[in-house]
Write an enzyme that holds these catalytic residues in place. Sequence first.
Site, short mmCIF file in Angstrom:
data_model
loop_
_atom_site.label_atom_id
_atom_site.label_comp_id
_atom_site.label_asym_id
_atom_site.label_seq_id
_atom_site.Cartn_x
_atom_site.Cartn_y
_atom_site.Cartn_z
N HIS A 53 0.73 -1.78 0.18
CA HIS A 53 0.31 -0.12 -0.47
C HIS A 53 0.60 1.22 -0.03
O HIS A 53 0.12 2.25 0.04
CB HIS A 53 -1.28 -0.17 1.20
CG HIS A 53 -2.04 -0.86 0.91
ND1 HIS A 53 -3.19 -1.11 0.03
CD2 HIS A 53 -2.23 -1.94 1.78
CE1 HIS A 53 -3.93 -1.73 -0.12
NE2 HIS A 53 -3.31 -2.57 1.21
N HIS B 247 7.23 -8.32 4.26
CA HIS B 247 5.45 -8.38 3.70
C HIS B 247 5.00 -8.84 2.56
O HIS B 247 5.52 -8.73 2.16
CB HIS B 247 6.04 -6.38 3.73
CG HIS B 247 4.22 -5.87 3.26
ND1 HIS B 247 4.15 -5.66 4.78
CD2 HIS B 247 3.78 -5.43 2.85
CE1 HIS B 247 2.92 -4.89 4.44
NE2 HIS B 247 2.47 -5.76 3.41
FE LIG Z 1 -1.02 -3.94 5.51
FE LIG Z 2 -0.04 -5.21 3.32
#
Ligand SMILES: [Fe+2]
Ligand SMILES: [Fe+2]
Length: 267
Positions: free
Chosen positions: A64, A149
Amino acid sequence: MLGDLLGRSGREAALRAIPELRVTLRLDFVSVNAENASHGFGLGPDMAEALFAAGADVITLGNHAWDRREIIPYLAQEKRLLRPINFPPGTPGAGSAIITINDGRRVLVAQAMGRLFMDPLDCPFRGTAVELSRYKLGHSVAAIVVDFHAEATSEKMAFAHSFDGQVSLVVGTHTHCPTADHQILPGGTAYQSDAGMCGDYDSVIGMSTEGAAARFWRKTPGERLAPADGEASVCGLYVETDDATGLAVRVEPVRQGGRLSPLLPLV
Ligand SMILES: [Fe+2]
Ligand SMILES: [Fe+2]
């Protein structure tokens, strides 16, 4: 390390918790994942500034990273804000940074993003290996924190074992649920598959249940997703490192507030 801050609830809980935890846990260094801080999608420059002012030493992002467009010029000039290292060359911002803490010790922080069930990117394993080859834990840097991530636990575990003994911590982010597998791997690297989010757990990974569930029940487009706005649980990981080696000597989960049962290390 605090996991993904989710919307206003998670952001405000983290802003309260960081200064308090810095004192009660006697923290030297705080990293925070804030890819979902802005209404679930991205991070605004003002929010980054507030987190730094509250005591975050570094902020990581994730898939994001680009949701709030104003962050792009900010990312390009703020070295304490990181996006995944394995975006293609030429992408604004950086995937790693050396942060010097008050007593002069240097900490390397890097973020990489997985590729299983995620958008295609350059290889996170090779990208991280190249970056790590430039430093030596316990010599040129006192600690190395890597935020991986990723969606799949298998990829996270493979990544962590690949760098076991080379870094202080590999912590997973992105799935928004704290896992119970925090441990020190055989080579001395602290690991947890996912730090969990800082957000309201009466939700579907932080988004209000109604809109999120509707997306599964009905496959029509346009179901609105909004962050759940109840009291957040602050979730993260506490790691103590050996100053001589930079490797982990203790790893404990941190959970505070909201619906999850509390867990705080005794320091
Ligand atoms: Fe997240
Ligand atoms: Fe994420």
